[in-house]
Design an enzyme around this catalytic site. Structure first.
Site, PDB file in Angstrom:
ATOM      1  N   ASN A  10       0.864  -1.183   0.000  1.00  0.00           N
ATOM      2  CA  ASN A  10       0.000   0.000   0.000  1.00  0.00           C
ATOM      3  C   ASN A  10       0.900   1.233   0.000  1.00  0.00           C
ATOM      4  O   ASN A  10       1.513   1.557   1.013  1.00  0.00           O
ATOM      5  CB  ASN A  10      -0.900  -0.030   1.252  1.00  0.00           C
ATOM      6  CG  ASN A  10      -1.710   1.246   1.405  1.00  0.00           C
ATOM      7  OD1 ASN A  10      -1.756   2.092   0.494  1.00  0.00           O
ATOM      8  ND2 ASN A  10      -2.352   1.403   2.558  1.00  0.00           N
ATOM      9  N   LYS A  12       0.129   4.283  -0.220  1.00  0.00           N
ATOM     10  CA  LYS A  12      -0.488   5.471   0.410  1.00  0.00           C
ATOM     11  C   LYS A  12      -0.302   6.700  -0.491  1.00  0.00           C
ATOM     12  O   LYS A  12      -0.324   6.574  -1.707  1.00  0.00           O
ATOM     13  CB  LYS A  12       0.065   5.663   1.825  1.00  0.00           C
ATOM     14  CG  LYS A  12      -0.083   4.386   2.661  1.00  0.00           C
ATOM     15  CD  LYS A  12       0.156   4.558   4.139  1.00  0.00           C
ATOM     16  CE  LYS A  12      -0.034   3.218   4.861  1.00  0.00           C
ATOM     17  NZ  LYS A  12       0.116   3.296   6.301  1.00  0.00           N
ATOM     18  N   HIS A  99      -9.530   1.466   5.245  1.00  0.00           N
ATOM     19  CA  HIS A  99      -8.225   1.600   5.896  1.00  0.00           C
ATOM     20  C   HIS A  99      -8.362   2.530   7.103  1.00  0.00           C
ATOM     21  O   HIS A  99      -9.120   3.502   7.065  1.00  0.00           O
ATOM     22  CB  HIS A  99      -7.191   2.167   4.905  1.00  0.00           C
ATOM     23  CG  HIS A  99      -5.793   2.046   5.430  1.00  0.00           C
ATOM     24  ND1 HIS A  99      -5.281   2.918   6.353  1.00  0.00           N
ATOM     25  CD2 HIS A  99      -4.826   1.131   5.176  1.00  0.00           C
ATOM     26  CE1 HIS A  99      -4.030   2.555   6.641  1.00  0.00           C
ATOM     27  NE2 HIS A  99      -3.738   1.471   5.938  1.00  0.00           N
ATOM     28  N   GLU A 101      -6.599   4.822   8.189  1.00  0.00           N
ATOM     29  CA  GLU A 101      -6.310   6.243   7.926  1.00  0.00           C
ATOM     30  C   GLU A 101      -7.527   6.931   7.329  1.00  0.00           C
ATOM     31  O   GLU A 101      -7.761   8.123   7.572  1.00  0.00           O
ATOM     32  CB  GLU A 101      -5.081   6.360   7.012  1.00  0.00           C
ATOM     33  CG  GLU A 101      -3.796   6.050   7.787  1.00  0.00           C
ATOM     34  CD  GLU A 101      -2.664   5.488   6.943  1.00  0.00           C
ATOM     35  OE1 GLU A 101      -2.729   5.571   5.708  1.00  0.00           O
ATOM     36  OE2 GLU A 101      -1.714   4.929   7.541  1.00  0.00           O
ATOM     37  N   GLU A 171      -5.346  -4.826  10.657  1.00  0.00           N
ATOM     38  CA  GLU A 171      -4.286  -3.839  10.857  1.00  0.00           C
ATOM     39  C   GLU A 171      -4.516  -3.127  12.190  1.00  0.00           C
ATOM     40  O   GLU A 171      -5.282  -2.156  12.245  1.00  0.00           O
ATOM     41  CB  GLU A 171      -4.298  -2.803   9.728  1.00  0.00           C
ATOM     42  CG  GLU A 171      -4.019  -3.370   8.363  1.00  0.00           C
ATOM     43  CD  GLU A 171      -3.437  -2.311   7.421  1.00  0.00           C
ATOM     44  OE1 GLU A 171      -2.328  -2.537   6.923  1.00  0.00           O
ATOM     45  OE2 GLU A 171      -4.065  -1.252   7.230  1.00  0.00           O
ATOM     46  N   GLY A 177       2.740   2.217  10.972  1.00  0.00           N
ATOM     47  CA  GLY A 177       3.716   3.297  10.862  1.00  0.00           C
ATOM     48  C   GLY A 177       4.460   3.590  12.160  1.00  0.00           C
ATOM     49  O   GLY A 177       5.133   4.607  12.277  1.00  0.00           O
ATOM     50  N   SER A 216       3.612  -2.216  10.375  1.00  0.00           N
ATOM     51  CA  SER A 216       5.057  -2.335  10.573  1.00  0.00           C
ATOM     52  C   SER A 216       5.628  -3.665  10.083  1.00  0.00           C
ATOM     53  O   SER A 216       6.559  -4.218  10.690  1.00  0.00           O
ATOM     54  CB  SER A 216       5.422  -2.087  12.038  1.00  0.00           C
ATOM     55  OG  SER A 216       5.079  -0.756  12.419  1.00  0.00           O
ATOM     56  N   GLY A 238       5.024   1.353   4.726  1.00  0.00           N
ATOM     57  CA  GLY A 238       6.347   1.960   4.544  1.00  0.00           C
ATOM     58  C   GLY A 238       7.344   1.096   3.796  1.00  0.00           C
ATOM     59  O   GLY A 238       8.020   1.573   2.869  1.00  0.00           O
TER      60      GLY A 238
HETATM   61  P1  13P Z   1       3.183   0.417   7.796  1.00  0.00           P
HETATM   62  O1  13P Z   1       3.628  -0.867   7.148  1.00  0.00           O
HETATM   63  O2  13P Z   1       3.916   1.614   7.339  1.00  0.00           O
HETATM   64  O3  13P Z   1       3.085   0.274   9.284  1.00  0.00           O
HETATM   65  O4  13P Z   1       1.663   0.643   7.274  1.00  0.00           O
HETATM   66  C1  13P Z   1       0.749  -0.387   7.354  1.00  0.00           C
HETATM   67  C2  13P Z   1      -0.450  -0.029   6.568  1.00  0.00           C
HETATM   68  O5  13P Z   1      -1.194   0.870   6.922  1.00  0.00           O
HETATM   69  C3  13P Z   1      -0.709  -0.783   5.324  1.00  0.00           C
HETATM   70  O6  13P Z   1      -1.989  -0.528   4.829  1.00  0.00           O
END
Ligand code: 13P
Length: 258
Positions: A10, A12, A99, A101, A171, A177, A216, A238
């Site tokens: 992803n 983002k 998601h 976010e 998640e 993150g 993560s 990330g």
């Molecule tokens: P990270 O891998 O950066 O923690 O993000 C996870 C995520 O939100 C994947 O959709």
């Protein structure tokens, strides 16, 4: 029942079109052996602006494309929105919905997530429906209630046939993150609970539904997570932005063997 491992990046709100094409090309050229040897499925989710060029670049390859969001109406006066039908047209096969976010920054509710997931299926695509508890909910012993609420509402009106086309991503918000990955035991416990609850809702079909872990995920922790019986894949943020890291994640089996 065997479930094909699914590894999703992803991206983002990262990558210009040029950067996205470069990353997609490197991934495509580097993962072929993993896909052949282990039969894993690989998906990348670029931002909207890069979906079409990336899908074109990956045409005929083993890497599929996902969008990160969609709107639930097929077309209309909804300025700024993109429908699942439009995403199908530009070459997507999956769409991430719900998601954390989007829930946090754009106030998406479970009812909206449900509309989006149904629209994705109607467009002939597969939703990757994200759920997960916050740190406060976990600390208050509310994790299971939270997951049940998100699943019950997010999958409202789903038939087993719809569930068969759907992927769930667990998640935990506290792991996204933050560098604080869930332990393999925490991930397995949540995934087993999710599968058990889904089974009570939709029956045997759930044995073939893939449940991804996200939060993560890095090259160093992927093999441990993937070794859990109810972890069927990962949703990577990330670490999916660096070709080298994502390719190592896709090839987690080789790392585990060495
Ligand atoms: P990270 O891998 O950066 O923690 O993000 C996870 C995520 O939100 C994947 O959709």
């Amino acid at each position: 029942m065997s479930r094909r491992p699914l590894l999703v990046g992803n991206w983002k709100m990262h990558k210009t079109v040029a950067e996205a094409l470069e990353l997609a090309t490197t991934i495509k050229n580097s993962i072929a052996p993993a896909v052949r040897a282990d039969g894993v499925e690989v998906v990348v989710a670029p931002p909207y602006t890069a979906l079409h060029p990336v899908a074109k670049r990956l045409e005929g390859s083993t890497v599929a494309v996902a969008a990160q969001n969609c709107y639930w109406e097929p077309q209309g006066a909804f300025t700024g929105e993109i429908s699942a039908t439009m995403l199908a047209e530009v070459g997507c096969t999956y769409v991430i919905v719900g998601h954390s976010e989007r829930r946090q920054h754009f106030h998406e509710t479970d009812a909206l997530v449900n509309l989006k997931a149904k629209a994705v299926l109607k467009a002939g695509l597969r939703p990757i429906l994200c759920i997960g508890e916050t740190a406060a909910e976990r600390d208050a012993g509310e994790m299971r209630n939270r997951l049940v609420g998100q699943l019950a509402e997010g999958l409202f009106g789903f038939t087993p046939e719809m569930m068969e086309q759907t992927v769930i991503a667990y998640e935990p918000v506290w792991a996204i993150g933050t560098g604080r990955v869930a332990t393999t035991e925490q991930a397995q416990e949540a995934h087993r609970f999710i599968r058990g609850y889904l089974h009570s809702l939709l029956g045997e079909v759930v044995k073939s539904v893939r449940i991804l872990y996200g939060g993560s995920v890095k090259p160093g922790n992927t093999a441990g997570l993937m070794a859990q019986p109810d972890v069927d894949g990962v949703l990577v943020g990330g670490a999916s932005l660096k070709a080298e890291d994502f390719v190592q994640i896709v090839r987690y089996n080789e790392a585990a063997a060495s």
